[in-house]
Design a protein around this motif. Sequence first.
Motif, PDB file in Angstrom:
ATOM      1  N   VAL A  21       0.842  -1.200   0.000  1.00  0.00           N
ATOM      2  CA  VAL A  21       0.000   0.000   0.000  1.00  0.00           C
ATOM      3  C   VAL A  21       0.877   1.250   0.000  1.00  0.00           C
ATOM      4  O   VAL A  21       0.580   2.228  -0.698  1.00  0.00           O
ATOM      5  CB  VAL A  21      -0.950  -0.008   1.215  1.00  0.00           C
ATOM      6  N   ARG A  22       1.983   1.240   0.761  1.00  0.00           N
ATOM      7  CA  ARG A  22       2.913   2.367   0.758  1.00  0.00           C
ATOM      8  C   ARG A  22       3.449   2.612  -0.652  1.00  0.00           C
ATOM      9  O   ARG A  22       3.577   3.755  -1.095  1.00  0.00           O
ATOM     10  CB  ARG A  22       4.092   2.116   1.702  1.00  0.00           C
ATOM     11  N   GLU A  23       3.752   1.503  -1.353  1.00  0.00           N
ATOM     12  CA  GLU A  23       4.260   1.632  -2.719  1.00  0.00           C
ATOM     13  C   GLU A  23       3.205   2.267  -3.622  1.00  0.00           C
ATOM     14  O   GLU A  23       3.519   3.125  -4.454  1.00  0.00           O
ATOM     15  CB  GLU A  23       4.653   0.259  -3.255  1.00  0.00           C
ATOM     16  N   ARG A  24       1.938   1.871  -3.448  1.00  0.00           N
ATOM     17  CA  ARG A  24       0.869   2.448  -4.265  1.00  0.00           C
ATOM     18  C   ARG A  24       0.722   3.939  -4.002  1.00  0.00           C
ATOM     19  O   ARG A  24       0.545   4.736  -4.925  1.00  0.00           O
ATOM     20  CB  ARG A  24      -0.461   1.733  -3.967  1.00  0.00           C
ATOM     21  N   TYR A  25       0.792   4.324  -2.735  1.00  0.00           N
ATOM     22  CA  TYR A  25       0.728   5.743  -2.385  1.00  0.00           C
ATOM     23  C   TYR A  25       1.866   6.516  -3.056  1.00  0.00           C
ATOM     24  O   TYR A  25       1.658   7.595  -3.636  1.00  0.00           O
ATOM     25  CB  TYR A  25       0.823   5.917  -0.876  1.00  0.00           C
ATOM     26  N   ALA A  29       1.441   9.433  -5.873  1.00  0.00           N
ATOM     27  CA  ALA A  29       1.932  10.788  -5.630  1.00  0.00           C
ATOM     28  C   ALA A  29       2.917  11.207  -6.717  1.00  0.00           C
ATOM     29  O   ALA A  29       2.927  12.363  -7.158  1.00  0.00           O
ATOM     30  CB  ALA A  29       2.581  10.876  -4.253  1.00  0.00           C
ATOM     31  N   GLY A  30       3.742  10.267  -7.170  1.00  0.00           N
ATOM     32  CA  GLY A  30       4.697  10.568  -8.233  1.00  0.00           C
ATOM     33  C   GLY A  30       4.016  10.921  -9.541  1.00  0.00           C
ATOM     34  O   GLY A  30       4.389  11.885 -10.222  1.00  0.00           O
ATOM     35  N   ILE A  71       9.397  12.009 -10.942  1.00  0.00           N
ATOM     36  CA  ILE A  71       9.828  10.762 -11.605  1.00  0.00           C
ATOM     37  C   ILE A  71      10.764   9.987 -10.688  1.00  0.00           C
ATOM     38  O   ILE A  71      10.663   8.757 -10.550  1.00  0.00           O
ATOM     39  CB  ILE A  71      10.520  11.084 -12.952  1.00  0.00           C
ATOM     40  N   ILE A  72      11.680  10.720 -10.038  1.00  0.00           N
ATOM     41  CA  ILE A  72      12.598  10.084  -9.090  1.00  0.00           C
ATOM     42  C   ILE A  72      11.818   9.453  -7.936  1.00  0.00           C
ATOM     43  O   ILE A  72      12.120   8.345  -7.488  1.00  0.00           O
ATOM     44  CB  ILE A  72      13.615  11.117  -8.567  1.00  0.00           C
ATOM     45  N   THR A  73      10.790  10.168  -7.449  1.00  0.00           N
ATOM     46  CA  THR A  73       9.943   9.623  -6.383  1.00  0.00           C
ATOM     47  C   THR A  73       9.281   8.332  -6.837  1.00  0.00           C
ATOM     48  O   THR A  73       9.250   7.336  -6.101  1.00  0.00           O
ATOM     49  CB  THR A  73       8.860  10.643  -5.993  1.00  0.00           C
ATOM     50  N   LEU A  74       8.755   8.345  -8.050  1.00  0.00           N
ATOM     51  CA  LEU A  74       8.080   7.172  -8.604  1.00  0.00           C
ATOM     52  C   LEU A  74       9.034   5.985  -8.688  1.00  0.00           C
ATOM     53  O   LEU A  74       8.728   4.870  -8.233  1.00  0.00           O
ATOM     54  CB  LEU A  74       7.533   7.523  -9.993  1.00  0.00           C
ATOM     55  N   VAL A  75      10.220   6.230  -9.239  1.00  0.00           N
ATOM     56  CA  VAL A  75      11.218   5.162  -9.371  1.00  0.00           C
ATOM     57  C   VAL A  75      11.717   4.717  -7.999  1.00  0.00           C
ATOM     58  O   VAL A  75      11.907   3.525  -7.740  1.00  0.00           O
ATOM     59  CB  VAL A  75      12.397   5.641 -10.247  1.00  0.00           C
ATOM     60  N   GLY A  76      11.889   5.700  -7.087  1.00  0.00           N
ATOM     61  CA  GLY A  76      12.393   5.386  -5.755  1.00  0.00           C
ATOM     62  C   GLY A  76      11.474   4.450  -4.993  1.00  0.00           C
ATOM     63  O   GLY A  76      11.927   3.481  -4.372  1.00  0.00           O
ATOM     64  N   PHE A  77      10.180   4.709  -5.029  1.00  0.00           N
ATOM     65  CA  PHE A  77       9.225   3.832  -4.340  1.00  0.00           C
ATOM     66  C   PHE A  77       9.214   2.444  -4.970  1.00  0.00           C
ATOM     67  O   PHE A  77       9.060   1.444  -4.264  1.00  0.00           O
ATOM     68  CB  PHE A  77       7.820   4.435  -4.372  1.00  0.00           C
ATOM     69  N   ALA A  80      12.454   0.743  -3.809  1.00  0.00           N
ATOM     70  CA  ALA A  80      12.427   0.479  -2.369  1.00  0.00           C
ATOM     71  C   ALA A  80      11.541  -0.695  -2.016  1.00  0.00           C
ATOM     72  O   ALA A  80      11.721  -1.321  -0.961  1.00  0.00           O
ATOM     73  CB  ALA A  80      11.958   1.729  -1.622  1.00  0.00           C
ATOM     74  N   SER A  81      10.573  -1.009  -2.874  1.00  0.00           N
ATOM     75  CA  SER A  81       9.642  -2.110  -2.591  1.00  0.00           C
ATOM     76  C   SER A  81      10.183  -3.466  -3.023  1.00  0.00           C
ATOM     77  O   SER A  81       9.511  -4.483  -2.820  1.00  0.00           O
ATOM     78  CB  SER A  81       8.311  -1.844  -3.293  1.00  0.00           C
ATOM     79  N   GLN A  82      11.382  -3.487  -3.615  1.00  0.00           N
ATOM     80  CA  GLN A  82      11.941  -4.768  -4.041  1.00  0.00           C
ATOM     81  C   GLN A  82      12.175  -5.679  -2.829  1.00  0.00           C
ATOM     82  O   GLN A  82      12.558  -5.213  -1.758  1.00  0.00           O
ATOM     83  CB  GLN A  82      13.279  -4.549  -4.753  1.00  0.00           C
TER      84      GLN A  82
END
Length: 390
Positions: A21-25, A29-30, A71-77, A80-82
């Motif tokens: 769910v954190r990843e979806r948020y 947002a990204g 875009i960085i936020t999108l890629v970062g999440f 991070a979810s890996q």
Amino acid sequence: MGKLLIRIFVKDHENTDDPRVRERYGKFAGVVGIVSNLILCIMKILIGLVSRSIAIIADGINNLADASSSIITLVGFKLASQPEDEDHPYGHARIEYLTGLFISIVIIVIGLQLLRTSIDKILHPDPLEFSCLTIIILVAAILIKLWQSLFNRSIGRKIRSVTLMATAADSRNDVISTSAVLISVIVGKFTGIQIDGYMGCLVALFIIWSGIQLVRETTSPLLGEAPDQELVDSIAEIVKKEPGVLGIHDLMVHNYGPGKIFASMHIEVDADGDLMESHDMIDNIEKRIKDELHVEFVVHMDPVKTDDPLITKMKKIIADALLPLDGVDNIHDFRIVPGPTHTNIIFDVVLAADCSLSEKEITGIAAEAARSVDNDFYVVITFDHAYTRL
């Protein structure tokens, strides 16, 4: 509006402790940031070219950088979810902290660039072209950026994300910078005084300052900051509810990123109690903390004697001597080992980070208290440092 969008696009949005769910948020947002910032960028650059305002053009380029940050936020999440792998057994959640740090650095770079162009505008002033369309677009940009800031801050607090909190601060900076541009356009129209460059300098300095603050905030988790006191209190509350727990100490919390927290603790149990019952209690504590707090919890069991009158007496005497001292948090693992010529009183002392007394001074006070009962009593102290406040 933000709540409505979340309900529509974020599945299971109330379960914010779930890493998925954190990843979806974060992804949502990204995407919102990319779309809204690209629209603002195009609008501002067009108006800046028409009005010949370097501040408006710089503000538009800033929005382009904001889109890149999204875009960085999108890629970062996503990164991070890996899941865990052989090289990273604790997962990749700390990538989110690195993403926040990168965005903070981008903010500083943008501030420096805006400062340079603003100084050039002061040295080479160029009259601004005033139009109602310019005012309308700038006001619309301020409102959109204000919404972005509140939106990202709301999600950042909800999922405890330093990356989104940094993004929210960046949007807040844009509100201030665009407001400054709007003020300079209005002042230039009605007074003829060109303050475009001066306002740009003030805004740039504020952006640089806020970027430095964000760097400090985003690097703190990477350096190993103290755990959240609310989490510490919650762990202690769960543990102390068990009737077989006689004492707790040495809680250590390791944060490997949101949703990846590991902790360990020493729990004192009755040395004469049933070993299997104590072990079962410890297992239940570990499971409950994992289920309720989402923390991987490991317990070391310390057996203590509860029916020895000499241990009870000496522990009270030592505690009365040491615990009032500033910086001494507690004593634990108290035991007495008799010998043919002297008796060792062995225990641990937990010191706060700001303890002003030396270990030698504390040992001397404890030794004096022990010798007040028997000159053959020797104290053997192991000094621990308080990583948390229990």
